[in-house]
Design a protein around this motif. Structure first.
Motif, PDB file in Angstrom:
ATOM      1  N   VAL A 418       0.839  -1.205   0.000  1.00  0.00           N
ATOM      2  CA  VAL A 418       0.000   0.000   0.000  1.00  0.00           C
ATOM      3  C   VAL A 418       0.873   1.255   0.000  1.00  0.00           C
ATOM      4  O   VAL A 418       0.599   2.223  -0.728  1.00  0.00           O
ATOM      5  CB  VAL A 418      -0.945  -0.006   1.223  1.00  0.00           C
ATOM      6  CG1 VAL A 418      -1.688   1.318   1.330  1.00  0.00           C
ATOM      7  CG2 VAL A 418      -1.949  -1.153   1.111  1.00  0.00           C
ATOM      8  N   LEU A 419       1.922   1.240   0.803  1.00  0.00           N
ATOM      9  CA  LEU A 419       2.841   2.380   0.827  1.00  0.00           C
ATOM     10  C   LEU A 419       3.484   2.596  -0.545  1.00  0.00           C
ATOM     11  O   LEU A 419       3.630   3.725  -1.015  1.00  0.00           O
ATOM     12  CB  LEU A 419       3.926   2.164   1.888  1.00  0.00           C
ATOM     13  CG  LEU A 419       3.482   2.275   3.349  1.00  0.00           C
ATOM     14  CD1 LEU A 419       4.636   1.918   4.277  1.00  0.00           C
ATOM     15  CD2 LEU A 419       2.982   3.683   3.649  1.00  0.00           C
ATOM     16  N   GLY A 420       3.883   1.502  -1.184  1.00  0.00           N
ATOM     17  CA  GLY A 420       4.474   1.604  -2.512  1.00  0.00           C
ATOM     18  C   GLY A 420       3.497   2.182  -3.519  1.00  0.00           C
ATOM     19  O   GLY A 420       3.879   2.971  -4.396  1.00  0.00           O
ATOM     20  N   LEU A 421       2.240   1.786  -3.396  1.00  0.00           N
ATOM     21  CA  LEU A 421       1.211   2.308  -4.296  1.00  0.00           C
ATOM     22  C   LEU A 421       1.057   3.815  -4.130  1.00  0.00           C
ATOM     23  O   LEU A 421       0.992   4.560  -5.125  1.00  0.00           O
ATOM     24  CB  LEU A 421      -0.122   1.606  -4.007  1.00  0.00           C
ATOM     25  CG  LEU A 421      -1.312   2.013  -4.877  1.00  0.00           C
ATOM     26  CD1 LEU A 421      -1.066   1.663  -6.334  1.00  0.00           C
ATOM     27  CD2 LEU A 421      -2.586   1.344  -4.369  1.00  0.00           C
ATOM     28  N   ILE A 422       1.034   4.282  -2.890  1.00  0.00           N
ATOM     29  CA  ILE A 422       0.888   5.719  -2.618  1.00  0.00           C
ATOM     30  C   ILE A 422       2.098   6.493  -3.129  1.00  0.00           C
ATOM     31  O   ILE A 422       1.960   7.523  -3.810  1.00  0.00           O
ATOM     32  CB  ILE A 422       0.691   5.951  -1.106  1.00  0.00           C
ATOM     33  CG1 ILE A 422      -0.634   5.338  -0.644  1.00  0.00           C
ATOM     34  CG2 ILE A 422       0.723   7.444  -0.781  1.00  0.00           C
ATOM     35  CD1 ILE A 422      -0.813   5.322   0.862  1.00  0.00           C
TER      36      ILE A 422
END
Length: 441
Positions: A418-422
């Protein structure tokens, strides 16, 4: 060229046989016995991950056109390294030699004298014959539709149907109370158990076989090929779901036969109860056939990949190399190979899952290269650290890693994803969409 419904069914049978190995036989009965009267909720969760993820993997590869095209969206270096890790780990590094070893243990050892079972020569002779036949049938991948679709899969399905029908006329027992995490969260626990099958990796690997088989059958148009690959994935997934329901149901009623440590023992108890001594023979045939089909599928897919990646070595030569390697590993170092390969599988599996979802939602993220790079990069970093922690450091870092949600359950990679997506989305906005959008392949 358009395929008939019958041809699509045969391709689905082919893909099902390539998926359905000994592990797929063992997991559902154990889940059933553990879940007890929470069986259906647990099986629903199991099917979501054990069937859903592999289907989505096939669809993601079909949408991209090939696994290589999907990998290239991350980075050319990633497209070079990641598939090698997949094919080695699920091929000669683990799954192929394990299939031969399990086929011997379940299909031959019960019928041999004890002195022969303990003799290394027995396993050597068996695996030479086993992998020799698998290699011979893998030499002609264009004929796999006939082999799997018209022969091996119908036999395997018929044997499982016989077991199920017999259980209806002679019920094994009633469902007992659930144990462990199946008491409070049966569906979530089922999802975790299905996740541990790691069949999504096989889905990425088998895409090349389905695509090449369709090409050999005259399907040249890329859109039609992708559509038929999706149909095959859905058909194979439906068959897997039905078999999992049957095996889970059998396992749930087996508590009266005694609690067991694994699914193989549960199946042995069930078969003895239903068929007496002949049940051991029937179970041996089912295990052998399942392991044999998976071995052919893996040898074929790995050989097609390596012959494309290293074209100086022909496909048939790779078939022989993989068969010989698998025979040697199954006899000389399977335990050691498992100690190395299982952590590698655990490391690359989260990467494979997020790659599948990125591929499925590629239209939505507009092929933002930053999203591919950051999501895969963050998850890969987490997976490497977690693998080092568990394999080399005896869980020294676990206290720190446990701050991640769902780490204990085995899916701590969700937060890095999720962090990578953001981060990837924000980078794409900052750098400008024109600099990160790729053209369609």
């Amino acid at each position: 060229m358009n395929f008939s419904a019958k041809q699509v069914v045969f391709i689905s049978f082919m893909l099902f046989s390539m998926f359905f190995g000994a592990g797929n036989l063992i997991f559902p009965p154990f889940l059933g016995q553990s879940a007890g009267d929470h069986l259906w909720a647990a099986l629903a969760g199991f099917i979501v991950s054990a069937v859903g993820l592999p289907i989505l993997g096939v669809i993601a590869v079909a949408k991209a056109g090939s696994l290589n095209e999907l990998n290239l969206r991350v980075h050319p270096i990633f497209a070079l390294i990641f598939p090698f890790l997949i094919y080695i780990a699920i091929g000669p590094g683990l799954a192929i030699p394990r299939a031969g070893s399990l086929a011997f243990e379940m299909g031959a050892a019960p019928f041999l004298p004890e002195n022969l079972v303990e003799s290394s020569g027995s396993l050597l002779i068996y695996t030479i014959v086993f992998f020799g036949l698998a290699a011979w049938l893998s030499m002609y991948p264009s004929k796999l539709i006939s082999l799997f679709g018209k022969l091996l899969t119908p036999i395997l399905l018929a044997l499982i149907a016989i077991i199920f029908v017999r259980s209806l006329f002679d019920p094994i027992g009633s469902f007992e109370s659930p144990i462990g995490n199946y008491r409070e969260n049966p569906m979530f626990q089922g999802i975790l158990e299905g996740y541990l099958t790691m069949d999504a990796l096989a889905a990425l690997a088998f895409g090349i076989v389905i695509a090449n088989t369709l090409t050999a059958q005259g399907v040249i148009d890329s859109k039609k090929k992708s559509r038929y690959m999706m149909y095959a994935g859905l058909g194979a997934g439906l068959l897997l779901a039905v078999i999992y329901l049957i095996l889970g149901y059998l396992g749930a009623g087996s508590s009266s036969l005694g609690q067991a440590e694994n699914g193989a023992i549960i199946l042995s108890n069930i078969m003895t109860y239903l068929f007496g001594q002949s049940g051991t023979l029937l179970l041996g045939i089912v295990f052998t056939l399942a392991c044999f089909c998976v071995s052919i599928g893996l040898i074929t897919s790995c050989s097609q990949f390596f012959s494309t990646a290293i074209p100086k070595v022909a496909y048939k030569v790779w078939v022989v190399i993989l068969a010989v390697l698998s025979t040697a590993i199954a006899n000389l170092g399977l335990t050691q190979i498992l100690q190395i390969s299982v952590p590698i599988l655990g490391m690359i599996y989260p990467i494979a899952i997020v790659l599948i979802f990125l591929g499925l939602f590629d239209d939505m993220i507009k092929r933002n290269s930053y999203i591919y790079i950051t999501v895969i990069g963050f998850v890969a970093l987490y997976s490497i650290l977690d693998t080092i922690n568990k394999s080399l450091l005896n869980n020294v870092w676990s206290e720190g890693l446990e701050i991640l949600p769902f780490y204990i359950e085995g899916i701590g990679w969700l937060t890095p994803a999720v962090l990578g997506l953001i981060v990837g989305y924000l980078l794409g906005k900052v750098k400008g969409a024109s600099s990160v959008t790729r053209t369609n392949p």
